[in-house]
Design an enzyme around this catalytic site. Structure first.
Site, PDB file in Angstrom:
ATOM      1  N   LYS A 140      -3.686   9.714   0.081  1.00 36.15           N
ATOM      2  CA  LYS A 140      -3.090  10.273   1.285  1.00 36.15           C
ATOM      3  C   LYS A 140      -3.284  11.791   1.347  1.00 36.15           C
ATOM      4  O   LYS A 140      -3.528  12.353   2.415  1.00 36.15           O
ATOM      5  CB  LYS A 140      -1.606   9.901   1.370  1.00 36.15           C
ATOM      6  CG  LYS A 140      -1.369   8.382   1.535  1.00 36.15           C
ATOM      7  CD  LYS A 140      -2.106   7.887   2.709  1.00 36.15           C
ATOM      8  CE  LYS A 140      -2.073   6.430   3.100  1.00 36.15           C
ATOM      9  NZ  LYS A 140      -1.248   5.425   2.643  1.00 36.15           N
TER      10      LYS A 140
ATOM     11  N   SER B 271       2.618   2.567   7.345  1.00 36.40           N
ATOM     12  CA  SER B 271       2.735   2.044   5.991  1.00 36.40           C
ATOM     13  C   SER B 271       3.549   0.754   5.972  1.00 36.40           C
ATOM     14  O   SER B 271       4.585   0.651   6.639  1.00 36.40           O
ATOM     15  CB  SER B 271       3.412   3.078   5.102  1.00 36.40           C
ATOM     16  OG  SER B 271       2.674   4.275   5.141  1.00 36.40           O
TER      17      SER B 271
ATOM     18  N   ASN C  82      -3.143  -6.910   4.831  1.00 36.14           N
ATOM     19  CA  ASN C  82      -3.164  -8.320   5.226  1.00 36.14           C
ATOM     20  C   ASN C  82      -4.202  -8.591   6.310  1.00 36.14           C
ATOM     21  O   ASN C  82      -4.944  -9.563   6.232  1.00 36.14           O
ATOM     22  CB  ASN C  82      -1.772  -8.750   5.703  1.00 36.14           C
ATOM     23  CG  ASN C  82      -0.885  -9.119   4.538  1.00 36.14           C
ATOM     24  OD1 ASN C  82      -0.845 -10.261   4.109  1.00 36.14           O
ATOM     25  ND2 ASN C  82      -0.193  -8.131   3.974  1.00 36.14           N
TER      26      ASN C  82
ATOM     27  N   ARG D 167       3.650  -2.232  -6.066  1.00 31.57           N
ATOM     28  CA  ARG D 167       2.249  -2.184  -5.632  1.00 31.57           C
ATOM     29  C   ARG D 167       1.306  -2.759  -6.685  1.00 31.57           C
ATOM     30  O   ARG D 167       1.636  -2.813  -7.871  1.00 31.57           O
ATOM     31  CB  ARG D 167       1.844  -0.716  -5.393  1.00 31.57           C
ATOM     32  CG  ARG D 167       2.662  -0.007  -4.322  1.00 31.57           C
ATOM     33  CD  ARG D 167       1.883   0.176  -3.059  1.00 31.57           C
ATOM     34  NE  ARG D 167       2.725   0.528  -1.915  1.00 31.57           N
ATOM     35  CZ  ARG D 167       2.255   0.621  -0.681  1.00 31.57           C
ATOM     36  NH1 ARG D 167       0.989   0.416  -0.425  1.00 31.57           N
ATOM     37  NH2 ARG D 167       3.061   0.915   0.317  1.00 31.57           N
TER      38      ARG D 167
END
Ligand code: GTP
Ligand code: SPV
Ligand code: MN
Length: 586
Positions: free
Chosen positions: A206, A248, A254, A370
């Protein structure tokens, strides 16, 4: 240490500041990485998982107060405050260097500094950019090895050039009160201190690929965006590419890896993943917009990932993956998270490191837990993934998490209106950033936390780029998250989202009709393929496409208020679009 004197001087300066006991250059070799893996297992920083079931995989737990991005501690340190704009935190660069300098002073004493040369994008591609991250965390080294291209080959590519992003990271004391993520766009520099969580410390992601790169993109005439990139191949073997910007934890990974519903699969349609989080886009010689994914891995949300929702992501995590803040199955040395399956492990440790009983109602994995998995593991990784030219984009899709208001899908009238549609995005906040979850906030282009300069200038950049793109992609908005009165999602989502993407591609090819509404073009309900869906009928689609004028009138008021923040930096084109929307609504 380095022939490149710019690099040599900067590294020496940072060594003097942080005073590490030892300095190690990461060359990218497996032997060196293996040695580091062994070291972290010995120190307890990583836990080695079952080598048969999850070869090359590890589990890491962050500090309990360090589990997500910290937007209130993230700063754009441009020389002029005005250049950071009303949506960013700003700190004077001199003050920031001084303040963080104190925190970095001696922060690596008794520790090792690792020097990670990395490339965002395939090494040598004209799209690509180089960074060097200095860190005292092996977890960061091992994650950067998955997320980017690292090592000596990057230094070779850099040569004598001064064109690299200087990243300094220290976990220091992991002190929440002194946690700072500072960006110096004019200096190509990022300083991050007192965190060990991904988005705050994997500086290529980021911090560089969005905040610094968006600033570079504005100056150099390209885009750095919070977008997935996917390709849809038709039975004739033609592939069309789509970029989509969702905030986010709103479905990029997905969508990027979706499995086509049977009705498409049996006809021979395929979906290819080019990227799941970040896209760098440039205008090609053919006047189209071309996109590359600057990353080399996925830093994906674990909860909710399962064989049904995202089998490709799950498969990608079966080897060479680092899991962060998920639950640990003591009996077989594997991992678990909410939504993986209905069988939480009996003998388990939760993400905080405590013994865990699934029946207690406490979550085993953190909602923002994560996986860090190499792109090459993804079964549907696009053959174009390494293509230095990128892929041509047919459609740009914006979308957020809205229980009401936003319909399933609509198309903008033209480019400027599309920029407007992106600029008015709003979405419910998620666990990806610290703070309250489920609060609707404006998040233009899903870039609110990631734009490295004044958001008004960013809108203007979008408008200006539109004038230069001879064959621009069409722009759409989607919402997979409309709920019924009981709070259940109405649209099945996941793989079935392809049904909406197919209408989008048909529109790009002039094959589908549309209905004009005050907010844009909508599909005729019967043009959304429903074959094979049990719980969705034409009425459901009509419902999902419904536009409530009273909700949209108050939406327009909210947009006007949001826009007022930008003063005269707001492009007049967007104000005109807002006036037009209000007129069409009344
Ligand atoms: P970041 O990595 O934070 O940028 O997130 P992301 O945008 O890649 O989101 P991701 O695909 O990881 O999805 C986040 C959450 O949303 C997961 O819990 C998913 O299960 C859920 N989700 C994703 N797609 C859909 C969908 O189409 N419908 C519904 N209802 N939920 C979804
Ligand atoms: C996001 O929050 O949008 C992410 C995860 O993709 S992080 O790298 O933490 O920013
Ligand atoms: Mn993201």
């Amino acid at each position: 240490m380095f022939k490149n004197t710019n690099l040599e001087n900067w590294v020496n300066e940072m060594i003097t500041l942080t005073n590490p006991q030892k300095v190690v250059l990461i060359d990218g070799s497996e032997s060196q990485l293996d040695e580091l893996r062994r070291e972290t297992v010995a120190s307890g920083e990583l836990l080695k998982l079952n080598e048969e079931k999850l070869p090359g995989c590890y589990l890491h737990r962050t500090a309990k107060n360090d589990v997500a991005r910290v937007e209130h501690r993230t700063f754009i340190c441009s020389r002029n405050k005005e250049d950071a704009g009303p949506t960013n935190n700003w700190m004077d660069p001199a003050e920031a260097y001084q303040k963080l300098g104190k925190l970095f002073k001696g922060s690596m004493a008794s520790k090792t500094m690792y020097i990670i040369p990395y490339s965002m994008g395939a090494i040598g591609s004209q799209f690509s950019k180089i960074g060097v991250e200095l860190t005292d965390s092996i977890y960061v080294v091992l994650n950067m090895n998955i997320m980017t291209r690292i090592g000596q080959k990057v230094l070779d590519q850099l040569g004598d050039s001064n064109d690299f992003v200087r990243g300094l990271h220290s976990k220091a004391q992991l002190d929440e009160e002194n946690r700072f993520i500072c960006h110096f766009p004019e200096d190509n520099t990022i300083w991050s201190v007192n965190s060990g969580y991904g988005g705050n410390v994997l500086l290529g992601k980021k911090c560089f690929a969005l905040r610094i790169a968006s600033y570079l993109g504005k100056n150099e005439g390209w885009f750095a965006e919070h977008m997935l990139i996917l390709g849809i191949e038709n039975p004739k073997g033609e592939v069309k590419y789509i970029c989509a910007a969702f905030p986010s934890a709103c479905g990029k990974t997905n969508l990027a890896m979706l499995i086509p519903p049977e009705i498409y699969g049996k006809k021979g349609y395929k979906v290819w993943c080019v990227g799941d989080d970040i896209a760098w886009l440039r205008i090609g010689e053919d006047g189209r917009l071309w996109a590359v994914n600057p990353e080399n891995g996925f830093f994906g949300v674990a909860p909710g990932t399962n064989v049904k929702s995202n089998p490709n992501a799950l498969e990608a995590t079966k080897k060479d993956t680092i899991f962060t803040n998920v639950a640990y199955n003591v009996d077989d040395g594997t991992v678990w998270w909410e939504g993986l399956d209905k069988n939480p492990p009996k003998n388990a440790i939760d993400w905080t490191g405590e013994k865990w009983d699934a029946a207690s109602g406490v979550k085993g994995a953190h909602p923002n837990s994560r996986f860090t998995a190499p792109s090459r593991n993804c079964p549907c990784l696009s053959p174009e993934f390494e293509n230095p030219k990128g892929v041509p984009i047919s459609a740009i899709v914006f979308g957020g998490r809205r229980a009401k208001t936003a319909p399933l899908v609509y198309q903008s009238f033209d480019w400027d209106h599309g920029v407007f549609v992106g600029s008015i995005m709003a979405s419910e906040t998620t666990a990806a950033a610290s703070g309250k979850v489920g609060v609707v906030r404006r998040d233009p282009m899903a870039m609110l936390p990631f734009c490295g300069y004044h958001m008004g200038d960013y809108f203007a950049h979008w408008i200006e780029m539109g004038k230069k793109i001879a064959n621009p992609p069409k722009i759409f908005n989607v919402n997979w998250f409309r709920t019924d009165d009981d709070g259940n999602f109405v649209w099945p989502g996941y793989g079935d989202n392809m049904r909406v993407l197919m209408w989008i591609l048909d529109r790009c090819e002039g094959k589908a009709e549309a209905v004009e509404t005050p907010i844009g073009y909508e599909p005729k309900p019967e043009d959304i393929e429903l074959g094979g869906l049990d719980d969705v009928n034409l009425d459901t689609i009509k419902n999902l496409l419904e536009i409530d004028p009273s909700l949209w009138k108050s939406e327009a008021e909210g947009i006007r208020e949001f826009y007022s923040k930008f003063g005269d930096k707001l492009p007049k084109e967007l104000l005109k679009e807002l006036d037009g929307l209000e007129k069409r609504l009344s």
